[in-house]
Enzyme design. Sequence first.
Site, short mmCIF file in Angstrom:
data_model
loop_
_atom_site.label_atom_id
_atom_site.label_comp_id
_atom_site.label_asym_id
_atom_site.label_seq_id
_atom_site.Cartn_x
_atom_site.Cartn_y
_atom_site.Cartn_z
N ASP A 102 -2.75 -3.62 6.45
CA ASP A 102 -1.51 -3.28 5.78
C ASP A 102 -0.36 -3.60 6.75
O ASP A 102 0.02 -4.76 6.90
CB ASP A 102 -1.59 -1.80 5.38
CG ASP A 102 -0.43 -1.31 4.55
OD1 ASP A 102 0.17 -2.11 3.83
OD2 ASP A 102 -0.14 -0.11 4.60
N PHE A 151 -0.95 0.29 -4.11
CA PHE A 151 -1.88 1.19 -3.42
C PHE A 151 -3.23 1.12 -4.14
O PHE A 151 -3.33 1.46 -5.31
CB PHE A 151 -1.36 2.62 -3.34
CG PHE A 151 -2.16 3.42 -2.36
CD1 PHE A 151 -1.90 3.32 -1.00
CD2 PHE A 151 -3.21 4.22 -2.79
CE1 PHE A 151 -2.67 4.01 -0.07
CE2 PHE A 151 -3.98 4.92 -1.86
CZ PHE A 151 -3.71 4.82 -0.51
P1 IMP Z 1 -2.34 -0.48 8.91
O1 IMP Z 1 -2.53 0.12 10.26
O2 IMP Z 1 -1.01 -0.17 8.31
O3 IMP Z 1 -2.67 -1.94 8.84
O4 IMP Z 1 -3.25 0.34 7.94
C1 IMP Z 1 -4.52 0.10 7.71
C2 IMP Z 1 -5.15 1.34 7.12
O5 IMP Z 1 -4.33 2.00 6.16
C3 IMP Z 1 -6.40 0.93 6.42
O6 IMP Z 1 -7.49 0.99 7.29
C4 IMP Z 1 -6.48 1.93 5.30
O7 IMP Z 1 -7.20 3.04 5.74
C5 IMP Z 1 -5.07 2.36 5.03
N1 IMP Z 1 -4.53 1.69 3.84
C6 IMP Z 1 -3.58 0.75 3.79
N2 IMP Z 1 -3.32 0.35 2.54
C7 IMP Z 1 -4.14 1.07 1.74
C8 IMP Z 1 -4.36 1.11 0.32
O8 IMP Z 1 -3.76 0.39 -0.50
N3 IMP Z 1 -5.32 1.99 -0.09
C9 IMP Z 1 -6.03 2.78 0.74
N4 IMP Z 1 -5.86 2.76 2.08
C10 IMP Z 1 -4.92 1.92 2.57
#
Ligand code: IMP
Length: 179
Positions: A102, A151
Amino acid sequence: MHQDVESIMFTKEQIAARIGELAAQLDKEYAGKTPLMVGILKGSVMFYADLLRAMTIPVEMDFIAISSYGSGAKSSGEVKLIKDLDRKIEGKDVIIVEDIIDSGYTLSYLKRNLYARKPESVKICALLDKYSRRVVPIEADYKGFDCEDEFVVGFGLDYAERYRNLPYIGVLKRSVYEK
Ligand code: IMP
Ligand code: MG
């Protein structure tokens, strides 16, 4: 659970087919090696289990758990290791297996953390890539699907620890997390 899903983004058949392709790619690129597959708990569990069983080269398994502060549908910049690997990774070919990228905070933290342990290589294999939300520059070396800025839940992905056991990936209704 199904009534909380707005629409299905990837069906279980689409996911299975794509995982088969990723496994074949990893088999080829890691032929003659035994990569250490590092699963990020808990979101990657379904993807991890299916991917590894579709691979035919030998692999080693280990897991890491990370929490990014901030709950609900948004991740924050602060990342903390809550369960470390069981073993040393020095000299190993590491493949990080993650559910979704994300903002990129989680994987950039983890990649740095693992590199400091002197592995032979570190690559990222992510099932989903929410590329439009990236804050830090990090890319998956292997990825399942690009994902719109919605999401999503299911196939390991949760909202407040629920929906992980849905067999597909679906868009969660806004009414579930905006109330
Ligand atoms: P980042 O550190 O922002 O890249 O976040 C990654 C983490 O956020 C992932 O491992 C997920 O656990 C959570 N995450 C991000 N987007 C989603 C989503 O759309 N649904 C569920 N979990 C998400
Ligand atoms: Mg996660």
